[in-house]
Design an enzyme around this catalytic site. Sequence first.
Site, PDB file in Angstrom:
ATOM      1  N   ASN A 189      -2.583  13.740  -3.080  1.00  0.00           N
ATOM      2  CA  ASN A 189      -3.005  12.339  -3.100  1.00  0.00           C
ATOM      3  C   ASN A 189      -4.522  12.322  -3.304  1.00  0.00           C
ATOM      4  O   ASN A 189      -5.282  12.622  -2.377  1.00  0.00           O
ATOM      5  CB  ASN A 189      -2.618  11.687  -1.765  1.00  0.00           C
ATOM      6  CG  ASN A 189      -2.911  10.199  -1.748  1.00  0.00           C
ATOM      7  OD1 ASN A 189      -3.489   9.657  -2.702  1.00  0.00           O
ATOM      8  ND2 ASN A 189      -2.528   9.538  -0.682  1.00  0.00           N
TER       9      ASN A 189
ATOM     10  N   ARG B 242       0.466  11.525  -6.269  1.00  0.00           N
ATOM     11  CA  ARG B 242       0.633  10.110  -6.020  1.00  0.00           C
ATOM     12  C   ARG B 242      -0.217   9.361  -7.048  1.00  0.00           C
ATOM     13  O   ARG B 242      -1.412   9.624  -7.180  1.00  0.00           O
ATOM     14  CB  ARG B 242       0.139   9.784  -4.621  1.00  0.00           C
ATOM     15  CG  ARG B 242       0.244   8.340  -4.320  1.00  0.00           C
ATOM     16  CD  ARG B 242      -0.354   8.027  -2.995  1.00  0.00           C
ATOM     17  NE  ARG B 242       0.153   6.756  -2.551  1.00  0.00           N
ATOM     18  CZ  ARG B 242       0.055   6.339  -1.317  1.00  0.00           C
ATOM     19  NH1 ARG B 242      -0.499   7.094  -0.415  1.00  0.00           N
ATOM     20  NH2 ARG B 242       0.516   5.163  -0.980  1.00  0.00           N
TER      21      ARG B 242
ATOM     22  N   HIS C 240       3.051   0.789  -1.901  1.00  0.00           N
ATOM     23  CA  HIS C 240       3.644   1.585  -0.795  1.00  0.00           C
ATOM     24  C   HIS C 240       5.088   1.982  -1.129  1.00  0.00           C
ATOM     25  O   HIS C 240       5.902   2.161  -0.217  1.00  0.00           O
ATOM     26  CB  HIS C 240       3.709   0.800   0.540  1.00  0.00           C
ATOM     27  CG  HIS C 240       2.393   0.455   1.133  1.00  0.00           C
ATOM     28  ND1 HIS C 240       2.163  -0.758   1.745  1.00  0.00           N
ATOM     29  CD2 HIS C 240       1.251   1.167   1.250  1.00  0.00           C
ATOM     30  CE1 HIS C 240       0.930  -0.788   2.199  1.00  0.00           C
ATOM     31  NE2 HIS C 240       0.349   0.366   1.914  1.00  0.00           N
TER      32      HIS C 240
ATOM     33  N   LEU D  10       3.530  -1.195   8.401  1.00  0.00           N
ATOM     34  CA  LEU D  10       2.384  -1.866   9.018  1.00  0.00           C
ATOM     35  C   LEU D  10       1.298  -0.839   9.318  1.00  0.00           C
ATOM     36  O   LEU D  10       1.322  -0.155  10.348  1.00  0.00           O
ATOM     37  CB  LEU D  10       2.818  -2.569  10.317  1.00  0.00           C
ATOM     38  CG  LEU D  10       4.093  -3.435  10.229  1.00  0.00           C
ATOM     39  CD1 LEU D  10       4.445  -4.027  11.587  1.00  0.00           C
ATOM     40  CD2 LEU D  10       3.932  -4.534   9.183  1.00  0.00           C
ATOM     41  N   GLY D  11       0.384  -0.687   8.386  1.00  0.00           N
ATOM     42  CA  GLY D  11      -0.728   0.247   8.569  1.00  0.00           C
ATOM     43  C   GLY D  11      -2.013  -0.528   8.418  1.00  0.00           C
ATOM     44  O   GLY D  11      -2.052  -1.739   8.682  1.00  0.00           O
TER      45      GLY D  11
ATOM     46  N   GLY E 132      -3.339  -1.051   5.506  1.00  0.00           N
ATOM     47  CA  GLY E 132      -2.714  -1.939   4.517  1.00  0.00           C
ATOM     48  C   GLY E 132      -1.279  -2.136   4.982  1.00  0.00           C
ATOM     49  O   GLY E 132      -0.752  -1.273   5.678  1.00  0.00           O
TER      50      GLY E 132
ATOM     51  N   ARG F 289      -7.710  -6.868   4.689  1.00  0.00           N
ATOM     52  CA  ARG F 289      -7.310  -7.714   3.554  1.00  0.00           C
ATOM     53  C   ARG F 289      -6.694  -9.002   4.083  1.00  0.00           C
ATOM     54  O   ARG F 289      -5.985  -8.995   5.091  1.00  0.00           O
ATOM     55  CB  ARG F 289      -6.274  -7.010   2.682  1.00  0.00           C
ATOM     56  CG  ARG F 289      -6.791  -5.814   1.945  1.00  0.00           C
ATOM     57  CD  ARG F 289      -5.745  -5.364   0.924  1.00  0.00           C
ATOM     58  NE  ARG F 289      -6.050  -4.059   0.399  1.00  0.00           N
ATOM     59  CZ  ARG F 289      -5.232  -3.023   0.454  1.00  0.00           C
ATOM     60  NH1 ARG F 289      -4.039  -3.125   1.017  1.00  0.00           N
ATOM     61  NH2 ARG F 289      -5.584  -1.868  -0.061  1.00  0.00           N
TER      62      ARG F 289
ATOM     63  N   ASP G 208      -9.379  -2.083  12.945  1.00  0.00           N
ATOM     64  CA  ASP G 208      -8.493  -1.114  13.597  1.00  0.00           C
ATOM     65  C   ASP G 208      -7.752  -1.769  14.760  1.00  0.00           C
ATOM     66  O   ASP G 208      -8.382  -2.289  15.691  1.00  0.00           O
ATOM     67  CB  ASP G 208      -9.319   0.081  14.087  1.00  0.00           C
ATOM     68  CG  ASP G 208      -8.436   1.244  14.483  1.00  0.00           C
ATOM     69  OD1 ASP G 208      -7.534   1.052  15.317  1.00  0.00           O
ATOM     70  OD2 ASP G 208      -8.650   2.337  13.936  1.00  0.00           O
TER      71      ASP G 208
ATOM     72  N   GLU H  57       5.389   9.905   2.976  1.00  0.00           N
ATOM     73  CA  GLU H  57       5.256   9.746   1.527  1.00  0.00           C
ATOM     74  C   GLU H  57       5.109  11.109   0.853  1.00  0.00           C
ATOM     75  O   GLU H  57       5.567  11.319  -0.267  1.00  0.00           O
ATOM     76  CB  GLU H  57       4.029   8.869   1.216  1.00  0.00           C
ATOM     77  CG  GLU H  57       4.261   7.424   1.643  1.00  0.00           C
ATOM     78  CD  GLU H  57       2.984   6.671   1.938  1.00  0.00           C
ATOM     79  OE1 GLU H  57       2.260   7.072   2.876  1.00  0.00           O
ATOM     80  OE2 GLU H  57       2.719   5.676   1.252  1.00  0.00           O
TER      81      GLU H  57
END
Length: 394
Positions: free
Chosen positions: A7, A88, A177, A204-205, A207, A236, A278, A381
């Site tokens: 990644n 990725r 995602h 739910l991270g 992003g 965001r 955070d 992932e």
Amino acid sequence: MKVLSVNAGSSSLKFQLYEMPEENVLMKGVFERIGLEGSFYTLKIQGEKIKKEAPLPSHEDAVAILIQELLSNQMISSLEEIKGIGHRVVHGGSKYKGSCLITEEVLKDIEEFFPLAPLHNPANLIGIQAFMKNIPNAIEVACFDTAFHQTMEEERFLYALPYEWYEKYGVRKYGFHGMSHQYVSRRASELLDKKFSNIIVCHLGNGGSVSAVRDLKCVDTSMGFTPNAGIVMGSRSGDIDYSILPYIMKQTGKSIEELDTILNKQSGMYAISGISSDFRDIEEKIAEKDRRAIMAHYLFVNSVVSYIAKYYVELGGADAICFTAGVGENSPHVRNMIMKRLSCLGVKMDRDKNEELRFGKEGVISTPDSSITCFVIPTDEEVMIARDTYEFSK
Ligand code: AMP
């Protein structure tokens, strides 16, 4: 067979070396501050963590060091042992509906999609090229974040905007995602022991996105043309009334680029809480009854619940709701707030299980008589990339 899962970001490069098909992680690590002062890398080998400082002028330098480390730590005896490298890639446009072998055409397409993912695709391409140069014998595979969502029907992915914007400029919902939604929905269907199932995945991270999956195929997802659509996120905004933008431009004289930055980096939980993006910092303040921290959580939960409700209806009911990614996997507080709001659908939470399942633990957090089974499923992932790469390398 050894396979690398990669990644690459603009100044970072994460990797995991797998033994396939066993899916054993032999070594993993991350190179940080590539092209910047103070660059370093960390490696994890059999539970042991190593951090080293090293000049990393480019991604190619990071790949060269990675190869050295693989050899000196006896993960491989020669480069020939690495059969496949999976990358990725954030955007595959409307064209890529699954992972694919990287050819000249794929490289060109990744570049063609730069305007759609200006922060990510260029970095992904640099990563691919660095590996192609340094490990030329291995096959390279592109795994697109958008691919899993390509099963959405036109009536779900079109915006009610001039049709030529879609035809000429590719303005449509893509969703992101994808590998996480795919991994988690597959895993939920395995745990349910039910291939034909309706599953709602809440990633739910920092992003975040929610998706509706029927029989392992994506029906709808909350992110849109860009990752800034959908639920409230760390920094965001998620969905807003677009007319706020021209209004604020007139009021403040800010440019559209400045507003884009604000919407992506200075909105969401960060803006409402006034504390941080955070969730851990915000939860600390909630314990102190900080009004804006509490408000930020309500906004977040409202946005997630509204998508779950929408997808429950779109799917015509749900067999499972899954929580994943940093917040979904680790915050019983957030899961509790969300599940309480779903009690009108007959969702019942198992309090002890909800508290217990954190830090990488997988399992059910609903009671046996809950109308919908609720899971915590730590996302992976990297293993999705390794699996797809292995399929092409066999
Ligand atoms: P991700 O983008 O999946 O890496 O998730 C990062 C987010 O997960 C951060 O915003 C953290 O706030 C959140 N997170 C990680 N651990 C916890 C935890 N123990 N409790 C609450 N939130 C957490």
